[in-house]
Design a protein around this motif. Sequence first.
Motif, short mmCIF file in Angstrom:
data_model
loop_
_atom_site.label_atom_id
_atom_site.label_comp_id
_atom_site.label_asym_id
_atom_site.label_seq_id
_atom_site.Cartn_x
_atom_site.Cartn_y
_atom_site.Cartn_z
N HIS A 793 0.84 -1.20 0.00
CA HIS A 793 0.00 0.00 0.00
C HIS A 793 0.87 1.25 0.00
O HIS A 793 1.89 1.30 0.72
N PRO A 794 0.51 2.25 -0.76
CA PRO A 794 1.22 3.52 -0.67
C PRO A 794 1.02 4.15 0.70
O PRO A 794 0.01 3.90 1.38
N GLY A 795 1.97 4.96 1.12
CA GLY A 795 1.88 5.63 2.41
C GLY A 795 3.21 5.65 3.12
O GLY A 795 4.25 5.27 2.58
N THR A 796 3.16 6.11 4.37
CA THR A 796 4.38 6.25 5.16
C THR A 796 4.69 4.98 5.93
O THR A 796 3.83 4.43 6.62
N VAL A 797 5.93 4.54 5.80
CA VAL A 797 6.41 3.37 6.53
C VAL A 797 7.44 3.85 7.55
O VAL A 797 8.47 4.43 7.18
N ASN A 798 7.15 3.64 8.82
CA ASN A 798 8.11 3.96 9.87
C ASN A 798 8.98 2.73 10.14
O ASN A 798 8.47 1.61 10.18
N PHE A 799 10.25 2.96 10.31
CA PHE A 799 11.10 1.81 10.62
C PHE A 799 12.02 2.12 11.80
O PHE A 799 12.37 3.27 12.07
N TRP A 800 12.35 1.05 12.49
CA TRP A 800 13.30 1.07 13.60
C TRP A 800 14.35 0.01 13.31
O TRP A 800 14.02 -1.12 12.95
N VAL A 801 15.60 0.36 13.45
CA VAL A 801 16.67 -0.61 13.29
C VAL A 801 17.57 -0.51 14.51
O VAL A 801 18.03 0.57 14.89
N GLY A 802 17.72 -1.65 15.20
CA GLY A 802 18.46 -1.62 16.45
C GLY A 802 18.76 -3.01 16.98
O GLY A 802 18.53 -4.02 16.31
N GLY A 803 19.24 -3.07 18.20
CA GLY A 803 19.60 -4.33 18.83
C GLY A 803 18.44 -5.00 19.52
O GLY A 803 18.63 -5.92 20.31
N GLY A 804 17.24 -4.58 19.22
CA GLY A 804 16.02 -5.10 19.81
C GLY A 804 14.88 -4.19 19.41
O GLY A 804 15.04 -3.29 18.58
N GLN A 805 13.73 -4.40 20.02
CA GLN A 805 12.58 -3.53 19.74
C GLN A 805 12.71 -2.21 20.50
O GLN A 805 13.39 -2.13 21.53
N PRO A 806 12.02 -1.17 20.04
CA PRO A 806 12.03 0.12 20.74
C PRO A 806 11.03 0.16 21.88
O PRO A 806 10.10 0.96 21.90
N VAL A 807 11.18 -0.75 22.85
CA VAL A 807 10.27 -0.82 23.99
C VAL A 807 11.08 -0.93 25.27
O VAL A 807 12.21 -1.43 25.27
N SER A 808 10.50 -0.46 26.35
CA SER A 808 11.16 -0.56 27.65
C SER A 808 10.10 -0.59 28.73
O SER A 808 8.91 -0.46 28.46
N ARG A 809 10.52 -0.80 29.95
CA ARG A 809 9.67 -0.76 31.14
C ARG A 809 10.56 -0.41 32.31
O ARG A 809 11.80 -0.41 32.17
#
Length: 833
Positions: A793-809
């Motif tokens: 689908h056309p549109g904006t694709v956000n991407f994250w590239v790293g050593g894991g997911q962009p989540v924390s607690r």
Amino acid sequence: MTLEEKAHQAGHTAPAVPRLGIPAYNWWNEGLHGVARAGVATVFPQAIGMAATWDTDRMHESATIISDEFRAKYLETLQPDGSSGFYQGLTVWSPNINIFRDPRWGRGQETYGEDPLLTGEIAKAFISGLQGNDPKYYKTIATSKHYAVHSGPEQGRHQQDFYPTPKDLEETYLPAFRTTVRDGKVGSIMCAYNALYGVPACASQFLMEEKLRKQWGFDGYVVTDCGSAANIYREDALAYETDRVNGVALGFIAGMDVICGDYRNNLTTEPEQIIEAVQRGVLPAEILDRALVRLFTARMKLGMFDPYESLPWADITKSDFDTPEHHAKSLEMAKASMVLLKNEGDLLPLKSAPRRIAVLGPNADSFDTLVGNYYGTPSDPVTVLDGIRARFPDSEIEYIQGTGLVGAPEVDVDPAALCVDAACSRQGLTAEHFDNRNLEGTPSETTVEERPYVQWRSAGRESSIRWTGFLKAPESGTYNFRFASENGYRVYVDGKPVVEEWGVGDAPSILSGSTTLEAGKVYPIRVESWQRGQRGEQWLVWNRPGDTGERAVEAARNADLVIFVGGLSARIEGEEMRVEADGFAGGDRTKIGLPKPQEDLLQQVHAIGKPMVLVLMNGSALAVNWADENVSAIVEAWYPGGSGGHAVAQLLAGDYSPAGRLPVTFYHDLDDLPGFTDYSMENRTYKYHKGEVLYPFGYGLSYTSFAYSNPSAAVNANGTVTVTVDVANTGAMDSDEVVQLYLSRSDLPDQPIRSLAGFDRIHLAKGEKRTVTFDLDERALSTVDVQGVRAVHPGTVNFWVGGGQPVSRPGLTQAPGASESFRLTGAIRVLPK
């Protein structure tokens, strides 16, 4: 061939046809993480541990070694007429690529985790190593299983009928199978026990004809899971067709080619049913011929009808297994699989060798937790205790088990307590060996043995043993007894049954029983056991009245470092098995925390206040919430294979930096997960789970640090996208890093939070910087809507590239990484399924 000959060739035990020069062949062989059930072999980490490496190169190399050993074992056991028997062939029923959607499933340890992309890529590498790269011949034939939509519960697996949404089927349950067929060129598929949309998987034309052959171009053969052909008609199973003959015909017409009967549950499908189906006209003769053409094509491509010296692997000999070089590669894979979950205060790596180390817990000196399930026998297994002793030779090491997995600690029965006669004038027990599983007839051998112990011998497919004599109780109190067996066993004391687990076989049991004995009193004892295949050592274990956790607490009090090795084992999580313990059912789990006896001892030992490392050995996620809050360091070691103990000890010592990453989500509890039998992906896995988790998919710590910079994406003229990022090792230690690329489409409805689109395990020396590139094709850029339509689908694709997911607690730091976005333009492009 005659009709009768053809019918017999369509079963997994295909007999010889001497007049046509066809040797006998048994299609049943297992190779989940090494050659299984064929005696001594190199044992790699369990599948879930190999997935934790996120390393396709190592996976291919490991599978290449495994295929070498399959060829060697095949040569070692090949009969003069070319026949090959049970667990001796070249058709390997692996990999298991079912999606590990729920932590309760006991067989999740056999899979590559919860993500379809990771599963497909790891499986593809494994398949290429097993099958080889010769354009004419297969080295072995791999089998992608269980097709399809199959991941528990184990109880009721012969009756289950699943109705995933079109979106979940296309997005989650089928992609890895598609990858192994279209890209991996897998030679075989195994159809599952369950039904899909009301039709048994082994009778599903939708799965086997429409999807597998027409859409994906599969040209290999389909084997049934063992007993699943019978599920088509069995009244106590799916009962899709009540007539046995019609049921078998439906399976062949839909696309199954060879039937595996299940001797464990007496679920055989006799050749006579195939013969009658053809004679009745419900199974066209050309359909049976089609199956045999596929089967004999496979045997020919394995080189079974050619001189061995003419084959590409003629340099492999019958001795090319269990070699030092193979052991070294197994150790490398084990080290690559280790995941560091917590390291508060940088306790690890150890700054120096502790003077006194207390090694505690049920898995510290456990063979079972090295090998998981579906395993061979390592010739020199290295437990965690063995590894610690080897790595810290100058330390004073005290080992106390302290607790069992789900109950009291168990140790080998003391031979000094066993007597041939009631007067205890001679130590040992009388052992009667039988060449059948039911202790029938005259013993083939009668001896006096020190204790109930057997090293299974390959002389026959089945055997049983009876030990009789007397037991002199060393102290008064309650004793627990169990026979550490792969199949059935019984223990009688004073003429009364203490534990009876004669069982249906295959899944090892942990069932024990108790009895009260008086110190110094002599009791008659009888131990009986049966065994199938070559599965290593078995022996009698007990828990004595005085063996409690107090000794473990005392050992911790005297130590400078406590290493608690706990978790699970394939004796309490696995395939359709009997476990009578809180939190377990039929091989699955009803609770996902550390079993209570272990949790209790862990807390008691922690209260002493000594530095502590918790080493987990398990095949599925554990909700170790208390440990995460209180224990300084936690290592996830999985079931790490024959040399796994060295990998753990060397990690603690800092001989290498950990770089394993979780292939599954570790949840806090089960409260916010759907029911086990609910196959909807809503609120499941990292893609859709909305709550906070204990440790996220893709997570793992290191002994060094990494920095990500300059993320960019270029949309190419052909519609593909190239993503690049710079990764630097900014710490003080050389290390691997697993670079993970995730895409998010928040501009489209009903999409995952994020999806893994690529990964690359790289090695960076301290101070080194490298540019990592990912090339995304249309399928990687596509999404699936609620109708199951896959499109770009056309549109904006956000991407994250790293050593894991962009989540924390709280208490969990987000993995290093960088984010950016790119735009897709043009019309919607619908992709083939």
